[in-house]
Write an enzyme that holds these catalytic residues in place. Structure first.
Site, short mmCIF file in Angstrom:
data_model
loop_
_atom_site.label_atom_id
_atom_site.label_comp_id
_atom_site.label_asym_id
_atom_site.label_seq_id
_atom_site.Cartn_x
_atom_site.Cartn_y
_atom_site.Cartn_z
N SER A 27 51.03 30.21 100.93
CA SER A 27 51.74 31.19 100.11
C SER A 27 50.84 32.30 99.59
CB SER A 27 52.41 30.48 98.94
OG SER A 27 51.47 29.75 98.20
N HIS A 31 57.60 28.54 102.38
CA HIS A 31 57.47 29.97 102.71
C HIS A 31 57.74 30.23 104.19
CE1 HIS A 31 56.03 31.56 98.84
NE2 HIS A 31 55.54 30.35 98.68
N LYS A 34 63.62 30.21 97.68
CA LYS A 34 62.97 31.41 98.22
C LYS A 34 63.92 32.08 99.22
CE LYS A 34 58.52 29.17 97.38
NZ LYS A 34 58.34 29.60 95.99
C1 LIG Z 1 54.38 25.96 99.13
C2 LIG Z 1 55.30 25.72 97.98
N1 LIG Z 1 55.79 24.50 97.77
C3 LIG Z 1 56.62 24.23 96.75
C4 LIG Z 1 57.00 25.20 95.85
C5 LIG Z 1 57.90 24.85 94.71
O1 LIG Z 1 59.22 25.08 95.05
P1 LIG Z 1 60.34 25.01 93.93
O2 LIG Z 1 60.38 26.34 93.29
O3 LIG Z 1 61.58 24.65 94.67
O4 LIG Z 1 59.95 23.92 92.98
C6 LIG Z 1 56.53 26.50 96.03
C7 LIG Z 1 56.97 27.56 95.10
O5 LIG Z 1 56.21 28.21 94.43
C8 LIG Z 1 55.65 26.77 97.11
O6 LIG Z 1 55.16 28.00 97.27
#
Ligand SMILES: Cc1ncc(COP(=O)(O)O)c(C=O)c1O
Lengths: 85, 415
Positions: free
Chosen positions: B190, B218, B249
């Site tokens: 990310s 992502h 997202k």
């Molecule tokens: C790689 C990754 N995993 C998990 C998450 C967390 O997702 P959620 O917003 O559904 O808790 C994010 C969000 O920032 C992320 O970038």
């Protein structure tokens, strides 16, 4: 054995944790408190030493403090090697 | 109630420390729906300003899509507002299961379980399927939520240098004596926008009898020819043991996440994963919205195709302007500034030019790697991108960083 061990540990830490453009390590560089090795990544160093020297370092001895520099790691390993006899 | 002066003072000093280090984060209030064009109050109390959003995870531009909003309305009418229950008591509606089945089909897995968020999916999955006899080998740059989930689990944890396949192979050999090995990575990282080498990882996992988990938060919806994710791009659909992902997202951007993968692993999550057992079910209105999103992206690749074109155009434009970028071919395009204060100053100057893009610095990224992470959306039109490029160029000139190398920028602004 101490000198050889020192270099084995230093080389391992350099290869395992340092990025190509990092400052070189010394025997006294703080590894964990200095942010070079995170406490998770310590596991591979511990396993490497255990395998190489045929020792078992119990979890309560494998503390971040005991692994915080090459010199400290060397004394830890020597203690366990001596115990082994 | 004993919030003494000493306690308060200690916390105030900590907050001041964050401010003094230039690491204080401030929210900006958005008064409009999420989109390419937004209206923002910043700083607090300032009059509203119309700006172009260049840092949302709204990759497919579906966060405020009329069909998604309509479906959410219908969900609200037919299934109500809240369920007031965790899933296994009385919080599972027909549409929750329907969404799980759609995701299974879309991701090419065996089964899927919804979680309140992907953070929760990552918090729950490891403890549900691994024991102290197992080892987790993760990339050193995986998302914080994976790190937290791994911490909650009794398995041994080791790491590899970012995307270093030689290192991964060494670690698979080192831990050959463990009962099970689980390799963990982000699909698209990310902060850097690069893609995991899932094909090579899958081959190594096969060779050394290890399982493979990818967090495709992502990627889901737009990476790969039909948007199924990093595993599609790398040609390993069907080989993934676990995929975790978010609906927060590209997939509508509201909230929720899932664990998808091998039937038994998903079933164990249903039986044991603590965020599944002890946190409320996803609201029906959100489930209805995500179902519509799945519908839209299963029928046509138009949106992910447009996103791909937009991202390539944006990356080319910034490169030609002379910025230092992180390599990659995803809609995440980090503009490297290295110095935390410079990243914040550039962000403020961009805001003056009508561009909303936030500076990222330690601890979100490593020290001396501060940046402005730009993120492209299918909701951007050419005129948005051209205006943003003009603003970036103007601000880049102002700070004299165009055509400069990393060393030049650090020499001028410090690490
Ligand atoms: C790689 C990754 N995993 C998990 C998450 C967390 O997702 P959620 O917003 O559904 O808790 C994010 C969000 O920032 C992320 O970038």
């Amino acid at each position: 054995m101490a000198d050889e061990l020192k270099d084995i540990v230093l080389n391992y830490v350099t290869k395992e944790y340092l990025e190509d453009d990092s400052e070189p390590l010394t025997y006294e560089t703080p590894l964990i408190s200095g942010g070079i090795v995170d406490s998770f990544s310590m596991v591979s160093l511990k396993r490497f030493l255990e395998n190489k020297y045929g020792i078992a370092i119990p979890d309560d001895e494998a503390t971040p403090e005991a692994f915080d520099s090459v010199n400290k790691i060397v004394s830890l390993v020597q203690r366990f090697v001596a115990k082994k006899g | 109630m004993a919030y003494s002066d000493k306690i308060r003072g200690t916390y105030q000093a900590q907050i001041k420390g964050i401010q003094d280090a230039g690491l204080f984060k401030q929210e900006r209030f958005i008064h409009s729906p999420q989109a390419a064009d937004i209206e923002v109050e910043f700083p607090a109390g300032a009059p509203l300003k119309k700006v172009i959003n260049m840092c949302a995870n709204n990759y497919l531009g579906l966060s405020s899509h009329p069909d998604v909003i309509k479906a959410a309305h219908e969900g609200l009418e037919t299934r109500g507002y809240g369920m007031s229950s965790v899933r296994f008591i009385c919080g599972t509606q027909d549409i929750h299961r329907e969404l799980e089945q759609k995701l299974t089909e879309f991701l090419g897995t065996e089964d899927t379980l919804l979680f309140p968020s992907c953070m929760d999916a990552n918090a729950g999955v490891f403890e549900a399927i691994l024991t102290k006899d197992d080892v987790i080998i993760s990339d050193r740059l995986v998302h914080a939520s994976l790190v937290d989930g791994i911490r909650l689990c009794s398995a041994m944890h080791d790491t590899i240098k970012h995307s270093d396949m030689g290192h991964l192979e060494e670690k698979l050999q080192l831990h050959a004596d463990k009962r099970f090995k689980l390799v963990v990575t982000d699909g698209v990282f990310s902060m850097d926008g690069d893609t995991a080498k899932l094909d090579e990882m899958a081959a190594l996992c096969e060779k050394y009898d290890a399982m493979l988990l990818v967090d495709d938060s992502h990627s889901s919806g737009f990476i790969g020819k039909t948007g199924r994710g990093t595993h599609e791009k790398c040609g390993v659909v069907g080989k993934m043991d676990v995929i975790t992902t978010t609906f927060g997202k590209a997939l509508g951007g509201a909230s929720g996440g899932c664990v998808s993968g091998r039937r038994e692993l998903v079933e164990l999550c249903r039986q044991r994963a603590r965020p599944y057992l002890f946190s409320n079910t996803i609201a029906p209105v959100v489930v209805a919205g995500v179902l519509k999103v799945m519908d839209i992206i299963s029928k046509s690749t138009e949106r992910r195709d447009k996103l791909e074109k937009n991202a390539a155009y944006w990356r080319k434009g910034l490169t030609e302007a002379g910025f230092v970028l992180r390599e990659g071919d995803t809609p995440i395009v980090p503009v490297m500034l290295f110095n935390a204060k410079l990243a914040q100053d550039v962000s403020l100057a961009l805001y003056d030019e009508g561009i909303y893009a936030i500076g990222f610095f330690f601890p979100v990224v490593p020290q001396s790697q501060a940046r402005i992470r730009t993120q492209i959306s299918a909701g951007h039109e050419m005129h948005h991108l051209d205006k943003a490029l003009a603003a970036f160029t103007k601000v880049g000139q102002k700070f004299d960083i165009l055509g400069k190398t990393k060393q030049d920028i650090i020499a001028k602004y410090g690490m």
